[in-house]
Design a protein around this motif. Sequence first.
Motif, PDB file in Angstrom:
ATOM      1  N   GLY A 258       0.705  -1.147   0.216  1.00 24.72           N
ATOM      2  CA  GLY A 258      -0.013   0.484  -0.146  1.00 24.72           C
ATOM      3  C   GLY A 258       0.793   1.231  -0.232  1.00 24.72           C
ATOM      4  N   ALA A 259       0.213   2.424   0.510  1.00 20.94           N
ATOM      5  CA  ALA A 259       0.737   3.464   0.120  1.00 20.94           C
ATOM      6  C   ALA A 259       1.596   4.013   1.827  1.00 20.94           C
ATOM      7  CB  ALA A 259       0.139   4.437   0.138  1.00 20.94           C
ATOM      8  N   GLU A 260       2.304   4.800   1.869  1.00 13.60           N
ATOM      9  CA  GLU A 260       2.943   5.397   2.730  1.00 13.60           C
ATOM     10  C   GLU A 260       1.691   5.826   4.103  1.00 13.60           C
ATOM     11  OE1 GLU A 260       6.422   7.283   2.731  1.00 13.60           O
ATOM     12  OE2 GLU A 260       7.273   6.127   1.825  1.00 13.60           O
ATOM     13  N   THR A 261       0.868   6.781   3.584  1.00 17.09           N
ATOM     14  CA  THR A 261      -0.070   7.217   4.225  1.00 17.09           C
ATOM     15  C   THR A 261      -1.598   7.033   3.787  1.00 17.09           C
ATOM     16  OG1 THR A 261      -0.220   9.886   3.237  1.00 17.09           O
ATOM     17  CG2 THR A 261       1.577   9.012   5.064  1.00 17.09           C
ATOM     18  N   ALA A 262      -2.019   7.868   4.501  1.00  8.09           N
ATOM     19  CA  ALA A 262      -4.106   7.320   3.995  1.00  8.09           C
ATOM     20  C   ALA A 262      -4.025   8.643   2.718  1.00  8.09           C
ATOM     21  CB  ALA A 262      -5.117   7.844   4.825  1.00  8.09           C
ATOM     22  N   THR A 263      -3.766   9.781   3.001  1.00  8.80           N
ATOM     23  CA  THR A 263      -3.444  10.659   1.486  1.00  8.80           C
ATOM     24  C   THR A 263      -2.597  10.501   0.822  1.00  8.80           C
ATOM     25  OG1 THR A 263      -1.960  11.395   2.884  1.00  8.80           O
ATOM     26  CG2 THR A 263      -4.481  12.654   3.161  1.00  8.80           C
ATOM     27  N   ALA A 264      -1.413   9.703   0.340  1.00  7.82           N
ATOM     28  CA  ALA A 264      -1.348   9.219  -0.280  1.00  7.82           C
ATOM     29  C   ALA A 264      -1.887   7.659  -1.359  1.00  7.82           C
ATOM     30  CB  ALA A 264       0.438   8.468  -0.279  1.00  7.82           C
TER      31      ALA A 264
ATOM     32  N   HIS B 249      -1.254   2.114   3.507  1.00  7.86           N
ATOM     33  CA  HIS B 249      -2.177   1.748   3.319  1.00  7.86           C
ATOM     34  C   HIS B 249      -2.772   1.730   2.519  1.00  7.86           C
ATOM     35  CE1 HIS B 249      -3.157   5.568   7.806  1.00  7.86           C
ATOM     36  NE2 HIS B 249      -1.661   5.062   6.788  1.00  7.86           N
ATOM     37  N   ARG B 250      -4.380   1.142   2.961  1.00  2.00           N
ATOM     38  CA  ARG B 250      -5.133   0.591   0.879  1.00  2.00           C
ATOM     39  C   ARG B 250      -6.122   1.451   1.107  1.00  2.00           C
ATOM     40  NH1 ARG B 250      -2.130  -4.289  -0.487  1.00  2.00           N
ATOM     41  NH2 ARG B 250      -0.801  -4.566   1.031  1.00  2.00           N
ATOM     42  N   ILE B 251      -6.884   1.357   0.444  1.00  2.00           N
ATOM     43  CA  ILE B 251      -8.124   2.481   0.273  1.00  2.00           C
ATOM     44  C   ILE B 251      -9.277   0.710   0.519  1.00  2.00           C
ATOM     45  CG2 ILE B 251     -10.229   3.141  -1.754  1.00  2.00           C
ATOM     46  CD1 ILE B 251      -7.855   4.001  -1.297  1.00  2.00           C
TER      47      ILE B 251
END
Length: 218
Positions: free
Chosen positions: A30-36, A145-147
Amino acid sequence: MWREIAVMMTLLAGLAACGGDGATPGPSNGAETATAAVEALITAFDVPDFASVAGLAMPGQAALASLAEGASFGDVAEALRGDGAQVSANFWSGFAQGAGDYLTGDLEVSDAGTETVSEVVFHRVRVVLPDGSERSIYTREDDGHRIDLFASFGGAIAPRMIQPAERLLSTQTDDARLILGELKSIVPSLMVASTNPDLHPTLINDLTRLIEVITRIG
């Protein structure tokens, strides 16, 4: 919100029709942050490049969402047993085709804090569309972080998942048992979706009903 519901129904209609295009799925992390994570999704829609964000959805959720469009239990179970990357890429491709400018262009994205439901932590990302309206997209941490598809879009998915979930309860196969076990994991996500103040009461009732069906599972 009703426009968003129509968009999601178009997404689901594309799930059954989208076949593999030979694209190589992107990284599974996933991404490093929620917004990313949300920004990566928006970037993919702009390109478009859906294989690169195949790993941005919570594992298995795209496969479970395909139940809403009549995917066979065998196909769903196969995706759950594999990495599910192509199913996820097809999911995002269908979403983009139906969404138009919903998640494209110059959008304002910001961290809106966290919510905890049944000990599961959800990160809420506030997205401001060009017309000034707002949407919330939720992520969870799972190797980045994943949707969370069901927390973010559960109001549109739930109405068409109730009947498949009820059929699963009376289907005594290994595939059905696998899917039922996975469905338990989305209950907190559906609970988050049900708190969306913009949802029509009918859709909130559908979310509640789907939760009730899933929680019958022993």
